[in-house]
Design a protein around this motif. Structure first.
Motif, mmCIF file in Angstrom:
data_model
loop_
_atom_site.group_PDB
_atom_site.id
_atom_site.type_symbol
_atom_site.label_atom_id
_atom_site.label_comp_id
_atom_site.label_asym_id
_atom_site.label_seq_id
_atom_site.Cartn_x
_atom_site.Cartn_y
_atom_site.Cartn_z
ATOM 1 N N UNK A 277 2.233 14.403 -13.661
ATOM 2 C CA UNK A 277 1.257 14.779 -14.693
ATOM 3 C C UNK A 277 0.912 16.266 -14.585
ATOM 4 N N UNK A 278 0.835 16.736 -13.360
ATOM 5 C CA UNK A 278 0.534 18.163 -13.142
ATOM 6 C C UNK A 278 1.663 19.018 -13.724
ATOM 7 N N UNK A 279 2.893 18.603 -13.425
ATOM 8 C CA UNK A 279 4.041 19.363 -13.928
ATOM 9 C C UNK A 279 4.066 19.365 -15.442
ATOM 10 N N UNK A 280 3.763 18.207 -16.032
ATOM 11 C CA UNK A 280 3.762 18.097 -17.494
ATOM 12 C C UNK A 280 2.693 19.001 -18.095
ATOM 13 N N UNK A 281 1.523 19.056 -17.427
ATOM 14 C CA UNK A 281 0.420 19.865 -17.955
ATOM 15 C C UNK A 281 0.775 21.349 -17.875
ATOM 16 N N UNK A 282 1.350 21.722 -16.751
ATOM 17 C CA UNK A 282 1.725 23.130 -16.599
ATOM 18 C C UNK A 282 2.755 23.527 -17.645
ATOM 19 N N UNK A 283 3.696 22.619 -17.884
ATOM 20 C CA UNK A 283 4.747 22.904 -18.857
ATOM 21 C C UNK A 283 4.131 23.094 -20.241
ATOM 22 N N UNK B 85 0.832 -1.209 0.000
ATOM 23 C CA UNK B 85 0.000 0.000 0.000
ATOM 24 C C UNK B 85 0.865 1.257 0.000
ATOM 25 N N UNK B 86 1.970 1.189 0.721
ATOM 26 C CA UNK B 86 2.881 2.325 0.763
ATOM 27 C C UNK B 86 3.427 2.607 -0.644
ATOM 28 N N UNK B 87 3.787 1.536 -1.357
ATOM 29 C CA UNK B 87 4.299 1.682 -2.723
ATOM 30 C C UNK B 87 3.239 2.329 -3.608
ATOM 31 N N UNK B 88 1.999 1.846 -3.487
ATOM 32 C CA UNK B 88 0.914 2.428 -4.294
ATOM 33 C C UNK B 88 0.783 3.919 -3.965
ATOM 34 N N UNK B 89 0.826 4.247 -2.672
ATOM 35 C CA UNK B 89 0.693 5.637 -2.246
ATOM 36 C C UNK B 89 1.790 6.514 -2.844
ATOM 37 N N UNK B 90 3.026 6.041 -2.734
ATOM 38 C CA UNK B 90 4.167 6.815 -3.252
ATOM 39 C C UNK B 90 3.998 7.045 -4.754
ATOM 40 N N UNK B 91 3.635 5.989 -5.470
ATOM 41 C CA UNK B 91 3.505 6.103 -6.923
ATOM 42 C C UNK B 91 2.344 7.005 -7.311
ATOM 43 N N UNK B 92 1.293 6.948 -6.541
ATOM 44 C CA UNK B 92 0.123 7.785 -6.816
ATOM 45 C C UNK B 92 0.508 9.262 -6.696
ATOM 46 N N UNK B 93 1.196 9.589 -5.602
ATOM 47 C CA UNK B 93 1.617 10.969 -5.393
ATOM 48 C C UNK B 93 2.574 11.400 -6.501
ATOM 49 N N UNK B 94 3.528 10.502 -6.817
ATOM 50 C CA UNK B 94 4.486 10.835 -7.872
ATOM 51 C C UNK B 94 3.764 11.090 -9.196
ATOM 52 N N UNK B 95 2.841 10.183 -9.568
ATOM 53 C CA UNK B 95 2.144 10.311 -10.852
ATOM 54 C C UNK B 95 1.347 11.611 -10.890
ATOM 55 N N UNK B 96 0.708 11.959 -9.779
ATOM 56 C CA UNK B 96 -0.100 13.179 -9.747
ATOM 57 C C UNK B 96 0.789 14.409 -9.978
ATOM 58 N N UNK B 97 1.898 14.480 -9.251
ATOM 59 C CA UNK B 97 2.795 15.626 -9.414
ATOM 60 C C UNK B 97 3.390 15.678 -10.812
#
Lengths: 433, 312
Positions: free
Chosen positions: B301-307, B287-299
């Motif tokens: 994708x957000x960074x990519x969109x802003x760029x 679950x910790x791995x899923x959490x870390x990856x979820x946060x990473x993916x969100x940031x």
């Protein structure tokens, strides 16, 4: 109308998918089909078991046996999952390290009553009989198929070249001889050190040998007067010698060596000594780098006590509690444990056999087997001891010990810290049991 | 943006012709049902069912007491003295694997884009590693990196780079290098496949026009190729980060996380934890791995969109 038809078709497809997943596979022609799962799988072993099962089927026309052979690394986990689900498993390989957890969870069939008056009892060795009883509750969950035991595999030619008359008999001899043989420039090393997976087994072997006079033979980690073997000065002396062997007489990379590297190191001729179970005999016999004259086995090394604690480890055949065919399963277990079957199995897999009759068998009196015979004949020096391998925390212990041994090897922990940690671990486990 | 267009198109048509209404909607639902049931039954049910183990005392070695223990398993993970090492190992494992994979994969894709004899054969050969199991690759590399009998030390000493064998997998300072080399070898292929596919979508006319204008090759790479396939690159990197983070096979087969946890990452830790039967704690690590990856993916994708927004 058409949409309704499509709708129905979709639902029907879903139902079909769900139903096919539930369908069973029992034959309906009156024969009973048993499913048997092995754990320490290798292809040659699977062939031997299949051969025995064919004989069993020929003797028992109403029973067929399907053998399931998961890869060794995942086998016990797979067996655990099958037992937990309660289906698809009748007869199984129960190892000394799995009997504890499996029986605690109520997954194993208790054969105690069924085996009352079984004719096979008289043929079993004392060791085999004692292994049929699970110490925690006194019940019979399995009948052993053979025993593993340590002996020293050594290179007769290299020992002679280095100026020694005979194979080492003690750990100190091993340190001396292995250091003399070690020559990294020539890619030649003394001892096939085990630093990787299951490194704990050899460390414990030397510790219990050094403290052989003090340990409880039924629980080799415990002292007769209470406390753990790891707290003794003998343990400190033992690990000192053992890690000296690593520093002076082993390949540096053996920090990471597990079973395959050790056996390869010996059988390709680059290391002179190897401490292993008899099953390795067959592997070394097939080596193209070593001839029969170049190697032999010697009894397990004695410690400063002049004695060696031989850890008795075994596996056996048991029955799943959830089986629908206990009677037929029992028939199979009996078949595998009496007559020719156990002898064939032990010989083909290089195991110490479970039947008394094997003592007269020429096979076990010559070559690499001689040292086993010698150890059996001198139980006062080579004391058979039982390690607490059946406890439910055994794998946790093994992982912890392996990691800490590597920490000592790479200088992140001292020998004394390691022993103190082990002492604390077992003291706490026994206190909370 | 895309959704808005779709909605407006839907609005402009007659409201009665909405695709998900009435009997038509039921038909579509019926067709989707098998897939939905399948995914639900075989992916989400085991996932959710497995997740609840993280909050229980779930040890396969003793299932007589599987009581609810709240966050005890998570606490045990965070309090583990090796947690810091495992976290930093996981980051090193991902970053040091993905950068060379990306660069080499990109270079090979650019090379394969050119037409030359036997290109198909080369493509097949380069894609081949992707078809091999990670565990098998781990075992192969374990032997190749073996200090005494391995081919790598043998080659290095034959060309005179080393005078004594390097204990690759036994030395804490080189074990991580060895597992990363194996992972790079394995993962380059995926980048090559994805980038090569994306490169096919860059129109030749753009290069021809740029060539007429006198653009240099590097200029074309940075001004035409990379901007055109940017979305694919971003998604491929994201996918690979997730996969590499989740990929215990190679490390497990090569070092088992050793020596002394020096190559242990979260997922190999999870595997070794299941091996000692502690499914509760293993599930918590999962679950910790899923959490870390979820946060990473969100940031990410957000960074990519802003760029993208900044660029457009």
């Amino acid at each position: 109308m058409r949409t309704t038809k499509f709708g129905i078709a979709g639902i029907a497809l879903t139902a079909a998918l769900a139903l096919t997943a539930c369908a069973g596979g029992e034959p309906d022609n009156g024969t009973v089909k048993l499913q048997m799962v092995e754990s320490l799988t290798n292809p040659a072993r699977t062939d031997v078991i299949r051969g025995l099962l064919d004989d069993f089927e020929a003797e028992n026309p109403g029973i067929t046996v399907e053998l399931v052979s998961p890869p060794t690394d995942q086998a016990d986990q797979k067996i655990q999952q099958m037992l937990q689900s309660g289906t698809g498993i009748d007869v199984l390989e129960v190892r000394d390290i799995t009997v504890g957890p499996f029986s605690t969870n109520g997954w194993l069939y208790d054969m105690t009553d069924d085996l009352q008056g079984w004719s096979g009892w008289d043929d079993l060795t004392d060791n085999a009989i004692s292994q049929t009883t699970y110490a925690e509750d006194g019940k019979t969950y399995s009948i052993p198929y053979g025993f593993y035991g340590l002996s020293l595999f050594y290179r007769t030619d290299l020992v002679e070249e280095a100026g020694f008359d005979a194979a080492p008999t003690s750990w100190d001899d091993l340190l001396e001889q292995a250091s003399a043989i070690q020559d990294p420039e020539k890619n030649r090393f003394g001892y096939a050190f085990r630093g990787g997976s299951n490194a704990n087994s050899n460390v414990v072997a030397i510790i219990t040998s050094y403290a052989a006079d003090k340990i409880n033979v039924d629980n080799a980690f415990e002292l007769t007067g209470g406390g753990t073997v790891f707290s003794t000065p003998e343990a400190a002396a033992a690990v000192k010698t053992y890690f000296e062997i690593f520093k002076k007489a082993s390949p540096p990379s053996s920090v990471a060596w597990g079973y395959p590297e050790m056996v390869e190191g010996f059988s390709n001729g680059s290391t002179a000594f190897l401490l292993q179970d008899p099953e390795v005999i067959a592997a070394i016999q097939q080596s193209s780098s070593l001839t029969e004259e170049q190697w032999s086995t010697a009894p397990l090394l004695v410690g400063a006590s002049g004695k060696a604690a031989q850890p008795v480890s075994s596996g056996g055949w048991g029955i799943a509690k959830a089986t629908k065919h206990p009677e037929e399963s029992l028939k199979l277990i009996k078949f595998l444990s009496e007559g020719d079957a156990p002898i064939t199995f032990a010989k083909e897999n290089s195991l110490v056999p479970i039947l008394k009759s094997a003592a007269d068998d020429e096979f076990y009196k010559v070559g690499a087997w001689e040292s086993y015979l010698y150890m059996t004949e001198h139980p006062d020096v080579y004391i058979p001891v039982t390690q607490p391998r059946t406890v439910s925390w055994w794998t946790e212990w093994a992982q912890k010990a392996d990691t800490e041994i590597q920490q000592v090897l790479i200088g992140k922990m001292t020998e004394a810290e390691m022993l103190a940690s082990w002492d604390q671990y077992w003291t706490e486990k026994w206190a909370t049991k | 943006m895309g959704n808005e267009v779709a909605l407006r198109r839907g609005d402009s048509a007659s409201p009665r012709r909405r695709v998900f209404s009435g009997r038509h909607g039921w038909t579509i639902a019926a067709f989707l049902a098998p897939a939905a049931v399948f995914v639900g039954l075989f992916i989400y049910y085991p996932m959710i069912s497995g997740s609840q183990m993280a909050f229980r005392n779930w040890n396969l070695n003793n299932l007589t007491d599987t009581s609810w223990v709240g966050f005890k398993n998570f606490q045990a993970i965070f309090e583990n003295p090796d947690f810091g090492t495992i976290l930093s190992n996981s980051i090193v494992w991902v970053v040091a694997s993905i950068v060379p994979q990306f660069l080499i994969g990109f270079a090979i894709a650019l090379w394969l884009r050119r037409k030359f004899r036997f290109r198909g054969l080369y493509q097949a050969l380069i894609f081949f590693p992707w078809a091999i199991s990670g565990f098998l690759i781990g075992i192969l590399f374990r032997w190749m990196f073996n200090s005494e009998f391995g081919v790598i030390n043998d080659l290095l000493s034959k060309v005179g780079l080393i005078d004594q064998p390097i204990p690759w997998l036994a030395d804490p300072s080189t074990a991580m290098v060895a597992v990363i080399v194996a992972n790079v070898w394995y993962g380059v292929t995926f980048f090559t496949i994805m980038i090569l596919a994306a490169l096919q979508s860059v129109p030749d006319e753009m290069y021809e026009a740029a060539a007429l204008d006198g653009s240099s090759k590097p200029r074309m790479l940075f001004s035409i190729t990379i901007p055109t396939i940017r979305t694919t690159l971003a998604l491929t990197v994201l996918l690979r980060v997730i996969w590499i983070f989740n990929f215990p096979d190679i490390i497990y087969a090569m070092t088992g996380g050793g020596p002394a946890n020096q190559t242990q990452i979260f997922t190999t830790w999870m595997v070794t934890t299941t091996q000692r039967g502690d499914y509760g704690q293993a599930s918590a690590i999962g679950l910790l791995v899923i959490g870390v990856l979820f946060v990473f993916a969100a940031f990410y994708l957000l960074a990519m969109r802003e760029k993208k927004e900044v660029q457009s």
